[in-house]
Design an enzyme around this catalytic site. Structure first.
Site, PDB file in Angstrom:
ATOM      1  N   TYR A   1      36.903 -24.849 -23.365  1.00 57.90           N
ATOM      2  CA  TYR A   1      37.904 -24.291 -22.457  1.00 57.90           C
ATOM      3  C   TYR A   1      38.931 -23.471 -23.228  1.00 57.90           C
ATOM      4  O   TYR A   1      38.934 -23.433 -24.461  1.00 57.90           O
ATOM      5  CB  TYR A   1      38.579 -25.400 -21.646  1.00 57.90           C
ATOM      6  CG  TYR A   1      39.629 -26.210 -22.376  1.00 57.90           C
ATOM      7  CD1 TYR A   1      39.280 -27.093 -23.401  1.00 57.90           C
ATOM      8  CD2 TYR A   1      40.983 -26.097 -22.044  1.00 57.90           C
ATOM      9  CE1 TYR A   1      40.251 -27.842 -24.060  1.00 57.90           C
ATOM     10  CE2 TYR A   1      41.952 -26.845 -22.688  1.00 57.90           C
ATOM     11  CZ  TYR A   1      41.583 -27.715 -23.697  1.00 57.90           C
ATOM     12  OH  TYR A   1      42.541 -28.449 -24.339  1.00 57.90           O
TER      13      TYR A   1
ATOM     14  N   LYS B   1      37.517 -25.717 -29.166  1.00 51.21           N
ATOM     15  CA  LYS B   1      38.349 -26.180 -28.043  1.00 51.21           C
ATOM     16  C   LYS B   1      37.437 -26.800 -26.982  1.00 51.21           C
ATOM     17  O   LYS B   1      37.134 -26.202 -25.942  1.00 51.21           O
ATOM     18  CB  LYS B   1      39.202 -25.024 -27.497  1.00 51.21           C
ATOM     19  CG  LYS B   1      40.453 -25.494 -26.773  1.00 51.21           C
ATOM     20  CD  LYS B   1      41.475 -24.390 -26.640  1.00 51.21           C
ATOM     21  CE  LYS B   1      42.595 -24.713 -25.670  1.00 51.21           C
ATOM     22  NZ  LYS B   1      43.384 -25.897 -25.971  1.00 51.21           N
TER      23      LYS B   1
ATOM     24  N   GLU C   1      47.677 -32.608 -36.338  1.00 49.59           N
ATOM     25  CA  GLU C   1      48.198 -31.892 -35.167  1.00 49.59           C
ATOM     26  C   GLU C   1      48.513 -32.905 -34.092  1.00 49.59           C
ATOM     27  O   GLU C   1      48.281 -34.115 -34.276  1.00 49.59           O
ATOM     28  CB  GLU C   1      47.193 -30.851 -34.662  1.00 49.59           C
ATOM     29  CG  GLU C   1      45.898 -31.448 -34.146  1.00 49.59           C
ATOM     30  CD  GLU C   1      44.935 -30.414 -33.542  1.00 49.59           C
ATOM     31  OE1 GLU C   1      45.357 -29.319 -33.157  1.00 49.59           O
ATOM     32  OE2 GLU C   1      43.740 -30.747 -33.439  1.00 49.59           O
TER      33      GLU C   1
ATOM     34  N   LEU D   1      43.024 -27.524 -34.275  1.00 48.77           N
ATOM     35  CA  LEU D   1      42.722 -26.339 -33.487  1.00 48.77           C
ATOM     36  C   LEU D   1      43.583 -25.190 -34.028  1.00 48.77           C
ATOM     37  O   LEU D   1      44.770 -25.381 -34.302  1.00 48.77           O
ATOM     38  CB  LEU D   1      43.065 -26.591 -32.006  1.00 48.77           C
ATOM     39  CG  LEU D   1      42.752 -25.425 -31.088  1.00 48.77           C
ATOM     40  CD1 LEU D   1      41.247 -25.306 -30.845  1.00 48.77           C
ATOM     41  CD2 LEU D   1      43.469 -25.574 -29.754  1.00 48.77           C
TER      42      LEU D   1
HETATM   43  N1  PDD Z   1      46.441 -27.218 -25.825  1.00 49.45           N
HETATM   44  N2  PDD Z   1      46.028 -28.452 -30.761  1.00 49.45           N
HETATM   45  C1  PDD Z   1      45.446 -28.998 -29.666  1.00 49.45           C
HETATM   46  C2  PDD Z   1      44.611 -30.223 -29.834  1.00 49.45           C
HETATM   47  C3  PDD Z   1      45.630 -28.403 -28.400  1.00 49.45           C
HETATM   48  O1  PDD Z   1      45.049 -28.932 -27.309  1.00 49.45           O
HETATM   49  C4  PDD Z   1      46.461 -27.253 -28.283  1.00 49.45           C
HETATM   50  C5  PDD Z   1      46.681 -26.554 -26.993  1.00 49.45           C
HETATM   51  C6  PDD Z   1      47.051 -26.734 -29.450  1.00 49.45           C
HETATM   52  C7  PDD Z   1      47.913 -25.501 -29.422  1.00 49.45           C
HETATM   53  O2  PDD Z   1      47.140 -24.358 -29.203  1.00 49.45           O
HETATM   54  P1  PDD Z   1      47.743 -23.062 -28.490  1.00 49.45           P
HETATM   55  O3  PDD Z   1      48.983 -22.713 -29.198  1.00 49.45           O
HETATM   56  O4  PDD Z   1      46.680 -22.043 -28.663  1.00 49.45           O
HETATM   57  O5  PDD Z   1      47.990 -23.439 -27.047  1.00 49.45           O
HETATM   58  C8  PDD Z   1      46.802 -27.352 -30.673  1.00 49.45           C
HETATM   59  C9  PDD Z   1      46.515 -26.530 -24.562  1.00 49.45           C
HETATM   60  C10 PDD Z   1      47.821 -25.925 -24.272  1.00 49.45           C
HETATM   61  C11 PDD Z   1      46.031 -27.449 -23.476  1.00 49.45           C
HETATM   62  O6  PDD Z   1      45.121 -28.195 -23.757  1.00 49.45           O
HETATM   63  O7  PDD Z   1      46.539 -27.395 -22.359  1.00 49.45           O
END
Ligand code: PDD
Length: 288
Positions: free
Chosen positions: A33, A148, A181, A205
């Site tokens: 996703y 992801k 993270e 990620l």
């Molecule tokens: N999540 N690490 C993880 C495990 C994440 O699920 C996310 C983002 C990030 C940050 O990535 P980004 O800056 O590209 O949003 C890091 C999204 C927001 C979600 O699952 O809704």
């Protein structure tokens, strides 16, 4: 309020959207996703999000049924069809599609592609000043956190654990106590005036907001180190999380350790980030 979604080639009301019980997303969490922020009609780093999405899909051997450009257009159209939304997050979900339940997928397969739009509540100044509390938990996820994946059970359990402890986020730590993270965020610290975050590898990620914040910091002359770090390191002054939904929030407490919050570099970064968002929302073009 008419919530519209996109599913396998058509736009339709959310209530009418159905995915088959034998979809491999439901049976195996066999999919990937993406989440993209749209601020007043302008998508933030659309190209980078689409690249990551195709990278994730390719890594697990699913071919998205549309081109990158078409997917960008679909996200744009979905935003416009959900006219009640000013700021939105567009979720793109791709699974290996419907098939009789068997670990080995059929060849060829017909992937399921779904896009949904949700209201994005950008944290205001009060939320920023408040910051968040985090706990640390032992990493129990798989070895490809750079993908992801929609398989988010550890992240859900981690968040539940955080909630039980009165915290907003749980940080995954490796066997050496290094912070990798959060459950849905990247984590950055300020250590001896340097912005430090775990390097991009299979344990984190590659967050798009992380990337943007590092770029902004670099541009303004802040030293950066992508290296393993732990929360009790000498010289640690500040901590913050980044994500598409939170953008950038200070962390005022990790486990029992209180931190100055929001610290000066966190405040600077937020200021530059807000400036960047404001400059984007003046732009007219939103397609990749
Ligand atoms: N999540 N690490 C993880 C495990 C994440 O699920 C996310 C983002 C990030 C940050 O990535 P980004 O800056 O590209 O949003 C890091 C999204 C927001 C979600 O699952 O809704």
């Amino acid at each position: 309020m008419n919530e519209v979604v996109y599913l396998n080639g058509i736009f339709l009301p959310l209530e009418d959207a159905r995915v088959h019980i034998e979809d491999r997303g439901f049976q195996f969490a066999d999919g990937v996703y993406e989440v993209i922020a749209c601020i007043g009609g302008t998508f933030l780093d659309m190209e980078l999000h689409l690249e990551r999405f195709y990278r994730s899909a390719t890594a697990i051997g699913i071919s998205p049924p549309v081109t990158k450009r078409k997917l960008g257009e679909l996200a744009h159209q979905l935003y416009l069809r959900n006219a009640h939304l000013e700021n939105a997050t567009i979720y793109i979900q791709l699974t290996r599609g419907r098939a009789p339940r068997s670990h080995i997928p059929p060849v060829p397969n017909r992937p399921t592609l779904a896009l949904t739009a949700r209201k994005l509540e950008l944290p205001d100044d009060t939320a920023f000043t408040q910051g968040i509390r985090a706990i640390t938990i032992r990493d129990m996820r798989w070895q490809r956190c750079d993908i992801k994946s929609i398989a988010l059970l550890p992240n859900v359990l981690g968040r539940m654990e955080a909630r039980r402890s009165g915290a907003e986020e749980a940080f995954w730590v490796d066997n050496n106590g290094h912070i990798l993270e959060g459950c849905s965020s990247n984590v950055l610290a300020v250590i001896d005036q340097t912005l430090v975050t775990h390097p991009l590898d299979n344990h984190v990620l590659g967050g798009i907001t992380r990337h943007l914040c590092l770029q902004l910091a670099k541009h303004h002359g802040i030293a950066i180190q992508e290296r393993a770090w732990h929360p009790y390191e000498a010289g640690m002054e500040e901590c913050m999380v980044t994500s598409t939904s939170w953008m950038l929030l200070p962390v005022h407490c990790i486990n029992e350790r209180q931190l100055p919050s929001p610290g000066p570099i966190t405040q600077q970064l937020r200021h530059w980030l807000m400036q960047h968002l404001a400059s984007l929302s003046k732009k007219k073009t939103i397609l990749p």
